[in-house]
Write an enzyme that holds these catalytic residues in place. Structure first.
Site, PDB file in Angstrom:
ATOM      1  N   ARG A 107       1.091 -11.574 -14.664  1.00 21.73           N
ATOM      2  CA  ARG A 107       0.956 -12.241 -16.003  1.00 21.73           C
ATOM      3  C   ARG A 107       1.426 -11.077 -16.903  1.00 21.73           C
ATOM      4  O   ARG A 107       0.654 -10.021 -17.070  1.00 21.73           O
ATOM      5  CB  ARG A 107      -0.476 -12.877 -16.161  1.00 21.73           C
ATOM      6  CG  ARG A 107      -0.500 -13.074 -17.898  1.00 21.73           C
ATOM      7  CD  ARG A 107      -1.846 -13.960 -17.860  1.00 21.73           C
ATOM      8  NE  ARG A 107      -1.673 -15.369 -17.341  1.00 21.73           N
ATOM      9  CZ  ARG A 107      -2.118 -16.439 -17.845  1.00 21.73           C
ATOM     10  NH1 ARG A 107      -3.472 -16.293 -18.523  1.00 21.73           N
ATOM     11  NH2 ARG A 107      -2.211 -17.724 -17.334  1.00 21.73           N
ATOM     12  N   HIS A 134       5.578 -20.578 -18.260  1.00 20.13           N
ATOM     13  CA  HIS A 134       4.341 -20.667 -17.423  1.00 20.13           C
ATOM     14  C   HIS A 134       4.591 -21.599 -16.229  1.00 20.13           C
ATOM     15  O   HIS A 134       4.202 -22.729 -16.130  1.00 20.13           O
ATOM     16  CB  HIS A 134       3.281 -20.974 -18.288  1.00 20.13           C
ATOM     17  CG  HIS A 134       2.011 -20.999 -17.632  1.00 20.13           C
ATOM     18  ND1 HIS A 134       1.784 -20.089 -16.608  1.00 20.13           N
ATOM     19  CD2 HIS A 134       0.826 -21.195 -18.150  1.00 20.13           C
ATOM     20  CE1 HIS A 134       0.365 -20.087 -16.101  1.00 20.13           C
ATOM     21  NE2 HIS A 134      -0.257 -20.794 -17.264  1.00 20.13           N
ATOM     22  N   GLN A 137       2.005 -23.329 -13.932  1.00 20.19           N
ATOM     23  CA  GLN A 137       1.169 -24.479 -14.728  1.00 20.19           C
ATOM     24  C   GLN A 137       2.035 -26.003 -14.485  1.00 20.19           C
ATOM     25  O   GLN A 137       1.623 -26.864 -14.296  1.00 20.19           O
ATOM     26  CB  GLN A 137       0.904 -23.817 -16.129  1.00 20.19           C
ATOM     27  CG  GLN A 137       0.323 -25.324 -17.128  1.00 20.19           C
ATOM     28  CD  GLN A 137      -1.191 -25.295 -16.508  1.00 20.19           C
ATOM     29  OE1 GLN A 137      -1.794 -24.377 -16.621  1.00 20.19           O
ATOM     30  NE2 GLN A 137      -1.646 -26.394 -16.360  1.00 20.19           N
ATOM     31  N   ASP A 225      -0.643 -27.890 -26.225  1.00 21.81           N
ATOM     32  CA  ASP A 225      -1.428 -26.607 -26.172  1.00 21.81           C
ATOM     33  C   ASP A 225      -1.600 -25.998 -27.343  1.00 21.81           C
ATOM     34  O   ASP A 225      -1.518 -26.432 -28.393  1.00 21.81           O
ATOM     35  CB  ASP A 225      -0.179 -25.662 -25.103  1.00 21.81           C
ATOM     36  CG  ASP A 225      -0.844 -24.309 -24.669  1.00 21.81           C
ATOM     37  OD1 ASP A 225      -1.927 -24.375 -24.629  1.00 21.81           O
ATOM     38  OD2 ASP A 225       0.022 -23.622 -24.539  1.00 21.81           O
ATOM     39  N   CYS A 264      -2.733 -27.684 -20.683  1.00 17.73           N
ATOM     40  CA  CYS A 264      -3.047 -26.542 -19.608  1.00 17.73           C
ATOM     41  C   CYS A 264      -4.329 -25.705 -19.630  1.00 17.73           C
ATOM     42  O   CYS A 264      -4.845 -25.323 -18.775  1.00 17.73           O
ATOM     43  CB  CYS A 264      -1.860 -25.357 -19.855  1.00 17.73           C
ATOM     44  SG  CYS A 264      -1.931 -24.566 -21.398  1.00 17.73           S
ATOM     45  N   ARG A 292      -3.825 -26.329 -10.130  1.00 13.90           N
ATOM     46  CA  ARG A 292      -3.481 -24.961 -10.242  1.00 13.90           C
ATOM     47  C   ARG A 292      -3.415 -24.629  -8.540  1.00 13.90           C
ATOM     48  O   ARG A 292      -2.445 -23.780  -8.162  1.00 13.90           O
ATOM     49  CB  ARG A 292      -3.941 -24.222 -11.354  1.00 13.90           C
ATOM     50  CG  ARG A 292      -3.874 -24.579 -12.730  1.00 13.90           C
ATOM     51  CD  ARG A 292      -2.261 -24.374 -12.936  1.00 13.90           C
ATOM     52  NE  ARG A 292      -1.853 -22.997 -12.721  1.00 13.90           N
ATOM     53  CZ  ARG A 292      -2.046 -21.848 -13.510  1.00 13.90           C
ATOM     54  NH1 ARG A 292      -2.743 -22.150 -14.652  1.00 13.90           N
ATOM     55  NH2 ARG A 292      -1.693 -20.622 -13.432  1.00 13.90           N
TER      56      ARG A 292
HETATM   57  N1  NVA Z   1       0.273 -20.804 -24.442  1.00  7.56           N
HETATM   58  C1  NVA Z   1      -0.909 -20.307 -23.917  1.00  7.56           C
HETATM   59  C2  NVA Z   1      -1.190 -20.733 -22.537  1.00  7.56           C
HETATM   60  C3  NVA Z   1      -2.311 -20.150 -22.115  1.00  7.56           C
HETATM   61  C4  NVA Z   1      -2.450 -20.600 -20.526  1.00  7.56           C
HETATM   62  C5  NVA Z   1      -0.877 -18.929 -24.205  1.00  7.56           C
HETATM   63  O1  NVA Z   1       0.317 -17.954 -23.891  1.00  7.56           O
HETATM   64  O2  NVA Z   1      -1.774 -18.156 -24.665  1.00  7.56           O
HETATM   65  N1   CP Z   2      -3.714 -22.624 -18.018  1.00  7.49           N
HETATM   66  C1   CP Z   2      -3.936 -21.398 -17.683  1.00  7.49           C
HETATM   67  O1   CP Z   2      -2.880 -20.619 -17.378  1.00  7.49           O
HETATM   68  O2   CP Z   2      -5.127 -20.703 -17.939  1.00  7.49           O
HETATM   69  P1   CP Z   2      -5.559 -19.265 -17.855  1.00  7.49           P
HETATM   70  O3   CP Z   2      -5.025 -18.496 -19.142  1.00  7.49           O
HETATM   71  O4   CP Z   2      -7.073 -19.144 -17.889  1.00  7.49           O
HETATM   72  O5   CP Z   2      -4.960 -18.601 -16.638  1.00  7.49           O
END
Ligand code: NVA
Ligand code: CP
Length: 306
Positions: A107, A134, A137, A225, A264, A292
Protein backbone atom coordinates in the site's frame (compact mmCIF):
# COMPACT_ATOMS: atom_id res chain seq x y z
CA UNK A 1 18.28 -17.91 -17.73
CA UNK A 2 14.61 -18.70 -18.29
CA UNK A 3 12.07 -15.93 -17.89
CA UNK A 4 9.00 -17.09 -16.07
CA UNK A 5 5.84 -15.04 -15.92
CA UNK A 6 5.25 -13.66 -12.47
CA UNK A 7 1.58 -13.25 -11.59
CA UNK A 8 1.20 -9.71 -10.25
CA UNK A 9 -2.16 -8.24 -9.22
CA UNK A 10 -1.70 -4.52 -9.85
CA UNK A 11 -4.89 -3.22 -11.46
CA UNK A 12 -8.23 -4.60 -12.62
CA UNK A 13 -7.52 -2.98 -16.00
CA UNK A 14 -4.55 -5.37 -16.51
CA UNK A 15 -6.83 -8.42 -16.60
CA UNK A 16 -9.28 -10.07 -18.95
CA UNK A 17 -12.75 -10.90 -17.68
CA UNK A 18 -12.09 -14.65 -17.55
CA UNK A 19 -9.12 -14.28 -15.19
CA UNK A 20 -11.04 -11.92 -12.90
CA UNK A 21 -13.91 -14.43 -12.86
CA UNK A 22 -11.49 -17.25 -12.06
CA UNK A 23 -10.14 -15.24 -9.09
CA UNK A 24 -13.63 -14.45 -7.80
CA UNK A 25 -14.80 -18.05 -8.20
CA UNK A 26 -11.86 -19.26 -6.15
CA UNK A 27 -12.67 -16.67 -3.48
CA UNK A 28 -16.31 -17.84 -3.40
CA UNK A 29 -15.20 -21.43 -3.15
CA UNK A 30 -12.78 -20.74 -0.28
CA UNK A 31 -15.47 -18.75 1.53
CA UNK A 32 -17.53 -21.95 1.92
CA UNK A 33 -15.06 -23.44 4.40
CA UNK A 34 -13.68 -20.20 5.84
CA UNK A 35 -13.10 -20.47 9.56
CA UNK A 36 -13.54 -24.27 9.62
CA UNK A 37 -11.11 -27.16 9.94
CA UNK A 38 -12.02 -28.18 6.38
CA UNK A 39 -10.44 -25.00 4.93
CA UNK A 40 -7.65 -25.89 2.49
CA UNK A 41 -4.09 -24.92 3.45
CA UNK A 42 -2.23 -24.82 0.13
CA UNK A 43 0.19 -22.06 1.24
CA UNK A 44 2.14 -24.11 3.79
CA UNK A 45 5.77 -22.98 3.67
CA UNK A 46 4.88 -19.74 1.84
CA UNK A 47 5.28 -16.22 3.27
CA UNK A 48 3.52 -12.96 2.42
CA UNK A 49 5.24 -9.65 3.18
CA UNK A 50 2.91 -6.68 3.44
CA UNK A 51 4.27 -3.11 3.23
CA UNK A 52 2.16 -0.20 4.47
CA UNK A 53 3.22 3.35 3.60
CA UNK A 54 -0.26 4.48 4.69
CA UNK A 55 -2.55 3.36 7.54
CA UNK A 56 -4.92 0.39 7.19
CA UNK A 57 -7.35 -1.68 9.21
CA UNK A 58 -9.24 -3.89 6.72
CA UNK A 59 -6.48 -4.48 4.17
CA UNK A 60 -3.94 -5.35 6.83
CA UNK A 61 -6.16 -7.67 8.86
CA UNK A 62 -7.78 -9.38 5.86
CA UNK A 63 -4.45 -10.14 4.17
CA UNK A 64 -2.89 -11.41 7.39
CA UNK A 65 -5.83 -13.58 8.39
CA UNK A 66 -6.35 -14.84 4.83
CA UNK A 67 -2.73 -15.87 4.37
CA UNK A 68 -2.69 -17.67 7.73
CA UNK A 69 -5.99 -19.46 7.12
CA UNK A 70 -4.51 -20.80 3.88
CA UNK A 71 -1.56 -22.21 5.83
CA UNK A 72 0.99 -19.46 5.07
CA UNK A 73 2.94 -16.95 7.15
CA UNK A 74 2.86 -13.15 7.13
CA UNK A 75 5.40 -10.42 7.84
CA UNK A 76 3.98 -6.90 8.14
CA UNK A 77 6.25 -3.95 7.45
CA UNK A 78 5.25 -0.35 7.96
CA UNK A 79 6.70 2.74 6.26
CA UNK A 80 9.24 4.36 8.56
CA UNK A 81 10.25 1.09 10.27
CA UNK A 82 11.92 -0.27 7.17
CA UNK A 83 14.76 1.12 5.03
CA UNK A 84 12.29 1.92 2.24
CA UNK A 85 11.14 4.79 4.45
CA UNK A 86 14.77 6.03 4.72
CA UNK A 87 15.89 6.19 1.13
CA UNK A 88 16.34 2.56 0.00
CA UNK A 89 14.71 2.26 -3.40
CA UNK A 90 11.52 0.38 -4.18
CA UNK A 91 13.42 -1.77 -6.68
CA UNK A 92 16.14 -2.76 -4.19
CA UNK A 93 13.48 -3.53 -1.58
CA UNK A 94 11.71 -5.73 -4.14
CA UNK A 95 14.92 -7.61 -5.05
CA UNK A 96 15.74 -8.31 -1.41
CA UNK A 97 12.23 -9.35 -0.37
CA UNK A 98 12.14 -11.69 -3.39
CA UNK A 99 14.96 -13.69 -1.73
CA UNK A 100 13.05 -14.12 1.54
CA UNK A 101 9.33 -14.33 0.87
CA UNK A 102 6.94 -15.59 -1.83
CA UNK A 103 4.52 -12.71 -2.40
CA UNK A 104 4.41 -8.98 -1.57
CA UNK A 105 1.40 -6.75 -0.93
CA UNK A 106 2.12 -3.02 -0.95
CA UNK A 107 0.00 0.00 0.00
CA UNK A 108 1.67 3.18 -1.18
CA UNK A 109 1.13 6.61 -2.73
CA UNK A 110 2.11 6.73 -6.41
CA UNK A 111 0.85 4.08 -8.80
CA UNK A 112 4.32 4.07 -10.45
CA UNK A 113 5.72 2.56 -7.24
CA UNK A 114 3.70 -0.65 -7.50
CA UNK A 115 4.88 -1.01 -11.10
CA UNK A 116 8.48 -0.37 -10.05
CA UNK A 117 8.16 -3.00 -7.37
CA UNK A 118 6.63 -5.52 -9.76
CA UNK A 119 9.32 -4.75 -12.35
CA UNK A 120 12.14 -5.58 -9.93
CA UNK A 121 10.53 -8.43 -7.95
CA UNK A 122 10.85 -12.04 -9.00
CA UNK A 123 7.74 -12.85 -6.94
CA UNK A 124 4.12 -11.63 -7.29
CA UNK A 125 3.26 -8.10 -6.16
CA UNK A 126 -0.29 -7.15 -5.09
CA UNK A 127 -1.57 -3.56 -5.07
CA UNK A 128 -3.13 -2.86 -1.66
CA UNK A 129 -4.15 0.73 -2.63
CA UNK A 130 -2.39 3.65 -4.27
CA UNK A 131 -3.42 7.30 -4.65
CA UNK A 132 -5.21 6.28 -7.87
CA UNK A 133 -6.41 2.68 -7.45
CA UNK A 134 -7.75 0.07 -5.02
CA UNK A 135 -8.27 -3.11 -7.05
CA UNK A 136 -8.59 -5.60 -4.14
CA UNK A 137 -11.47 -3.53 -2.76
CA UNK A 138 -13.45 -3.65 -5.99
CA UNK A 139 -12.98 -7.43 -6.33
CA UNK A 140 -14.61 -7.74 -2.88
CA UNK A 141 -17.33 -5.28 -3.93
CA UNK A 142 -18.23 -7.25 -7.08
CA UNK A 143 -18.33 -10.43 -4.99
CA UNK A 144 -20.66 -8.74 -2.50
CA UNK A 145 -23.09 -7.41 -5.10
CA UNK A 146 -23.31 -10.76 -6.86
CA UNK A 147 -23.97 -12.63 -3.60
CA UNK A 148 -26.85 -10.27 -2.87
CA UNK A 149 -28.36 -9.61 -6.29
CA UNK A 150 -26.86 -11.96 -8.90
CA UNK A 151 -24.71 -11.13 -11.95
CA UNK A 152 -23.48 -7.53 -12.10
CA UNK A 153 -23.34 -7.55 -15.91
CA UNK A 154 -25.86 -5.06 -17.32
CA UNK A 155 -26.51 -3.45 -13.93
CA UNK A 156 -26.09 0.22 -13.04
CA UNK A 157 -23.62 1.51 -10.46
CA UNK A 158 -23.92 5.09 -9.18
CA UNK A 159 -20.86 6.70 -7.59
CA UNK A 160 -21.64 10.01 -5.88
CA UNK A 161 -18.69 11.89 -4.37
CA UNK A 162 -14.98 12.31 -5.02
CA UNK A 163 -13.91 10.31 -8.11
CA UNK A 164 -10.93 8.95 -6.15
CA UNK A 165 -8.75 5.82 -6.19
CA UNK A 166 -11.69 3.54 -5.32
CA UNK A 167 -13.84 5.11 -8.05
CA UNK A 168 -11.03 4.62 -10.57
CA UNK A 169 -10.94 0.88 -9.86
CA UNK A 170 -14.76 0.77 -10.18
CA UNK A 171 -14.38 2.29 -13.67
CA UNK A 172 -11.84 -0.39 -14.57
CA UNK A 173 -14.29 -3.02 -13.33
CA UNK A 174 -17.13 -1.54 -15.41
CA UNK A 175 -15.15 -2.34 -18.55
CA UNK A 176 -14.29 -5.87 -17.45
CA UNK A 177 -17.60 -6.93 -15.86
CA UNK A 178 -19.95 -5.14 -18.27
CA UNK A 179 -21.97 -2.85 -16.01
CA UNK A 180 -22.86 0.82 -16.46
CA UNK A 181 -20.83 3.16 -14.28
CA UNK A 182 -22.27 6.60 -13.51
CA UNK A 183 -19.96 8.96 -11.69
CA UNK A 184 -21.44 12.11 -10.12
CA UNK A 185 -18.77 14.49 -8.87
CA UNK A 186 -17.98 18.21 -8.90
CA UNK A 187 -16.10 19.23 -12.07
CA UNK A 188 -12.69 19.47 -10.40
CA UNK A 189 -13.02 16.04 -8.74
CA UNK A 190 -14.23 14.02 -11.74
CA UNK A 191 -12.34 11.12 -13.36
CA UNK A 192 -9.29 12.32 -15.31
CA UNK A 193 -9.36 12.75 -19.09
CA UNK A 194 -7.02 9.73 -19.32
CA UNK A 195 -9.46 7.57 -17.39
CA UNK A 196 -12.41 8.71 -19.49
CA UNK A 197 -10.41 7.99 -22.67
CA UNK A 198 -9.39 4.57 -21.33
CA UNK A 199 -13.01 3.71 -20.56
CA UNK A 200 -14.10 4.75 -24.07
CA UNK A 201 -11.32 2.74 -25.70
CA UNK A 202 -12.24 -0.33 -23.63
CA UNK A 203 -15.94 -0.01 -24.46
CA UNK A 204 -16.98 0.72 -20.88
CA UNK A 205 -20.33 2.39 -20.31
CA UNK A 206 -19.15 5.38 -18.27
CA UNK A 207 -21.34 8.41 -17.61
CA UNK A 208 -19.76 11.40 -15.85
CA UNK A 209 -22.05 14.10 -14.49
CA UNK A 210 -22.27 16.87 -11.90
CA UNK A 211 -25.83 15.76 -11.05
CA UNK A 212 -26.01 13.05 -8.35
CA UNK A 213 -29.78 12.70 -8.80
CA UNK A 214 -29.43 11.83 -12.47
CA UNK A 215 -26.68 9.32 -11.64
CA UNK A 216 -28.78 7.63 -8.94
CA UNK A 217 -31.93 7.22 -11.06
CA UNK A 218 -32.79 3.49 -11.11
CA UNK A 219 -29.28 2.43 -10.00
CA UNK A 220 -28.67 -1.05 -8.58
CA UNK A 221 -25.76 0.08 -6.40
CA UNK A 222 -25.14 3.45 -4.80
CA UNK A 223 -21.53 3.71 -3.68
CA UNK A 224 -19.35 6.42 -2.23
CA UNK A 225 -16.18 6.96 -0.23
CA UNK A 226 -14.58 9.53 2.03
CA UNK A 227 -14.33 13.10 0.76
CA UNK A 228 -10.77 13.34 2.09
CA UNK A 229 -8.53 10.40 1.22
CA UNK A 230 -5.31 9.67 3.07
CA UNK A 231 -3.21 11.56 0.50
CA UNK A 232 -5.43 14.66 0.34
CA UNK A 233 -4.31 17.87 2.04
CA UNK A 234 -7.17 20.23 1.09
CA UNK A 235 -9.93 18.99 3.41
CA UNK A 236 -12.01 22.19 3.86
CA UNK A 237 -12.19 22.90 0.12
CA UNK A 238 -13.18 19.31 -0.64
CA UNK A 239 -15.89 19.23 2.01
CA UNK A 240 -17.46 22.38 0.56
CA UNK A 241 -17.39 21.07 -3.01
CA UNK A 242 -18.71 17.63 -2.10
CA UNK A 243 -21.60 18.50 0.21
CA UNK A 244 -24.19 18.27 -2.63
CA UNK A 245 -22.95 14.70 -3.38
CA UNK A 246 -23.78 13.23 0.05
CA UNK A 247 -25.54 9.86 -0.11
CA UNK A 248 -28.69 10.35 1.94
CA UNK A 249 -32.25 8.99 2.04
CA UNK A 250 -33.33 11.39 -0.70
CA UNK A 251 -30.68 10.07 -3.10
CA UNK A 252 -31.35 6.41 -2.19
CA UNK A 253 -35.06 6.92 -3.00
CA UNK A 254 -34.15 7.67 -6.62
CA UNK A 255 -32.27 4.37 -7.00
CA UNK A 256 -33.92 1.03 -7.72
CA UNK A 257 -36.13 -0.09 -4.77
CA UNK A 258 -33.79 -3.05 -4.18
CA UNK A 259 -30.58 -1.04 -4.60
CA UNK A 260 -27.78 -1.69 -2.16
CA UNK A 261 -25.47 0.89 -0.58
CA UNK A 262 -21.72 0.20 -0.57
CA UNK A 263 -18.72 1.94 1.01
CA UNK A 264 -15.18 0.60 1.24
CA UNK A 265 -14.80 2.11 4.75
CA UNK A 266 -13.59 3.90 6.81
CA UNK A 267 -16.76 6.03 6.67
CA UNK A 268 -17.54 9.50 7.98
CA UNK A 269 -21.16 9.61 9.05
CA UNK A 270 -23.06 12.77 8.08
CA UNK A 271 -20.32 13.67 5.60
CA UNK A 272 -20.25 11.45 2.47
CA UNK A 273 -23.11 9.31 3.81
CA UNK A 274 -25.82 9.82 6.39
CA UNK A 275 -26.12 7.51 9.40
CA UNK A 276 -29.60 6.59 8.17
CA UNK A 277 -28.16 5.13 4.94
CA UNK A 278 -24.97 3.45 6.16
CA UNK A 279 -26.73 1.91 9.17
CA UNK A 280 -29.99 1.37 7.24
CA UNK A 281 -31.53 -1.72 5.57
CA UNK A 282 -29.98 -1.17 2.13
CA UNK A 283 -26.42 -0.98 3.43
CA UNK A 284 -24.17 -4.03 2.90
CA UNK A 285 -20.97 -2.47 4.20
CA UNK A 286 -20.13 -5.16 6.81
CA UNK A 287 -20.54 -8.00 4.32
CA UNK A 288 -18.50 -5.93 1.89
CA UNK A 289 -15.70 -5.55 4.45
CA UNK A 290 -15.78 -9.30 5.22
CA UNK A 291 -15.49 -10.13 1.54
CA UNK A 292 -12.06 -8.47 1.44
CA UNK A 293 -10.89 -11.64 3.17
CA UNK A 294 -12.53 -14.02 0.70
CA UNK A 295 -11.79 -12.10 -2.50
CA UNK A 296 -8.14 -11.65 -1.51
CA UNK A 297 -7.76 -15.37 -0.83
CA UNK A 298 -8.75 -15.78 -4.48
CA UNK A 299 -6.16 -13.16 -5.48
CA UNK A 300 -3.40 -14.77 -3.38
CA UNK A 301 -4.24 -18.22 -4.77
CA UNK A 302 -4.04 -16.90 -8.33
CA UNK A 303 -0.75 -15.05 -7.70
CA UNK A 304 0.85 -18.07 -6.02
CA UNK A 305 -0.71 -20.47 -8.53
CA UNK A 306 -1.65 -22.65 -5.57
N1 NVA B 1 -10.10 6.71 -0.74
C1 NVA B 1 -9.65 6.24 0.55
C2 NVA B 1 -9.81 4.76 0.64
C3 NVA B 1 -9.40 4.16 1.95
C4 NVA B 1 -9.54 2.67 1.97
C5 NVA B 1 -8.20 6.66 0.76
O1 NVA B 1 -7.40 6.54 -0.17
O2 NVA B 1 -7.89 7.16 1.84
N1 CP C 1 -11.23 -0.32 2.68
C1 CP C 1 -9.94 -0.34 3.08
O1 CP C 1 -9.02 -0.58 2.30
O2 CP C 1 -9.76 -0.11 4.41
P1 CP C 1 -8.37 0.04 5.19
O3 CP C 1 -7.80 1.39 4.82
O4 CP C 1 -8.76 -0.04 6.64
O5 CP C 1 -7.44 -1.07 4.77
Amino acid sequence: ETTKTVRHFLDISDFDTATLRQILNRGHDLKKTSGTAAHPRPFQGLTLATIFEKPSTRTRVSFEVGMRQLGGEVITLTGREIQLGHGETIADTARVLSRFVNVIMIRTDHETKVHEMAGAASIPVINGLTDTSHPCQIMADIMTFEEKRGPIEGRVVCWSGDANNVCQSWIHAAARFGFEMRVAAPKSLQPTADTVAWAAAEGARLVVTEDPRAAAEGADIVVTDTWVSMHHKDAPARMALLTPFQVNDGLMKLASPDAIFMHCLPAHREEEVTTSVIDGPQSVVWDEAENRLHAQKGILAWCLNA
